[in-house]
Motif scaffolding. Sequence first.
Motif, PDB file in Angstrom:
ATOM      1  N   UNK A  86       3.392   6.323  -5.199  1.00 16.71           N
ATOM      2  CA  UNK A  86       3.372   6.402  -6.784  1.00 16.71           C
ATOM      3  C   UNK A  86       2.388   7.336  -7.764  1.00 16.71           C
ATOM      4  N   UNK A  87       0.711   7.053  -6.245  1.00 18.31           N
ATOM      5  CA  UNK A  87      -0.010   8.189  -6.072  1.00 18.31           C
ATOM      6  C   UNK A  87       0.738   9.940  -6.538  1.00 18.31           C
ATOM      7  N   UNK A  88       0.983   9.238  -5.191  1.00 16.68           N
ATOM      8  CA  UNK A  88       1.903  11.591  -4.642  1.00 16.68           C
ATOM      9  C   UNK A  88       2.946  11.857  -5.387  1.00 16.68           C
ATOM     10  N   UNK A 136      -6.156   1.068  -4.809  1.00 10.05           N
ATOM     11  CA  UNK A 136      -5.718   2.576  -4.881  1.00 10.05           C
ATOM     12  C   UNK A 136      -5.108   2.740  -6.294  1.00 10.05           C
ATOM     13  N   UNK A 137      -4.267   1.654  -6.862  1.00 14.44           N
ATOM     14  CA  UNK A 137      -3.013   1.446  -8.208  1.00 14.44           C
ATOM     15  C   UNK A 137      -4.530   1.777  -9.325  1.00 14.44           C
ATOM     16  N   UNK A 155      -6.117   5.338  -9.583  1.00 10.45           N
ATOM     17  CA  UNK A 155      -5.093   6.310  -9.987  1.00 10.45           C
ATOM     18  C   UNK A 155      -4.140   5.975 -11.193  1.00 10.45           C
ATOM     19  N   UNK A 156      -5.023   4.599 -11.355  1.00 10.16           N
ATOM     20  CA  UNK A 156      -4.445   4.305 -13.426  1.00 10.16           C
ATOM     21  C   UNK A 156      -3.101   4.248 -12.938  1.00 10.16           C
ATOM     22  N   UNK A 157      -2.563   3.614 -12.070  1.00 11.18           N
ATOM     23  CA  UNK A 157      -0.556   3.005 -11.936  1.00 11.18           C
ATOM     24  C   UNK A 157      -1.134   1.399 -12.179  1.00 11.18           C
ATOM     25  N   UNK A 158      -0.040   1.606 -12.925  1.00 10.74           N
ATOM     26  CA  UNK A 158       0.106  -0.076 -13.965  1.00 10.74           C
ATOM     27  C   UNK A 158       1.014  -0.634 -12.893  1.00 10.74           C
ATOM     28  N   UNK A 170       0.741  -0.907  -0.017  1.00  9.04           N
ATOM     29  CA  UNK A 170       0.017  -0.388   0.261  1.00  9.04           C
ATOM     30  C   UNK A 170       1.216   1.112  -0.378  1.00  9.04           C
ATOM     31  N   UNK A 171       1.596   1.443   0.721  1.00 14.06           N
ATOM     32  CA  UNK A 171       2.748   1.900   0.546  1.00 14.06           C
ATOM     33  C   UNK A 171       3.471   3.040  -0.929  1.00 14.06           C
TER      34      UNK A 171
END
Length: 243
Positions: free
Chosen positions: A150-152, A205-206, A209-212, A144-145
Amino acid sequence: MEARKYRRIVLKVSGEALAGEAGHGIDPIVTESISKEIAAVADNGVEVAVVCGGGNIWRGISGSAQGMDRASADYMGMLATVINGLALQEALEQIGASTRVQTAIEMRQVAEPYIRRRAIRHLEKGRIVIFAGGTGNPFFSTDTTAALRAAEIEADAIMMAKRGTDGVYDADPQTNPDAKMFDSLTYFEVMRRQLGVMDNTAITLCMNNHIPIIVFNIDTPGNILKASMGERIGTYIGGDENV
Ligand code: UDP
């Protein structure tokens, strides 16, 4: 090496990865080889932030299973990630890679506190930033971190370097010879099938925030660099439009 695909990545290194064959503690040889690969990624122009796990030293859930208060046990786990972060920094600096550790729990004598803008500035200067101390909150994980940071910092992808597996399988390949590895998966499928890549909080969270996420084997030399340069290895997890 072909042109880099990602501008900025978060690499999740579990505590287990640093432990090597022993399965616990920190293996200096393994830590050195991981560091060399991380430095190579930075040398190729990709901004690298690393999130360290702590499972090689302590996991909150095991402590609470032994009757300890969960929050206290989790704080111990977060401190374990700082030990790993410092070990990784030391190994990186020994090979000449400029590195900063930022901790989610303040310990200024040891490392910088986590300051988002400062972390981004380090990355822009080509420094490797290690995020230690997890999120700073009990009941969370370092997966989760990785998703949160990654989002931040607006990373383009999360590299999930795993020990002992080439990617995400539909069954346990250790016990099921018919287990098949996925080339790609949606976030939703990972959650629906409970594939155990990351906990649901991290996956959500990914997804939001659309993080692959790229899951690959850290035991194969060169994989961190390959995945970070956008070479298709392991399993790619993303939204419907990308998989
Ligand atoms: N932890 C926590 N909050 C966080 C991140 C980690 O409480 O935001 C604690 C938790 O107890 C966890 C331990 O730190 O078990 C080590 O992290 P993790 O299990 O994610 O490490 P890994 O499995 O990646 O080595």
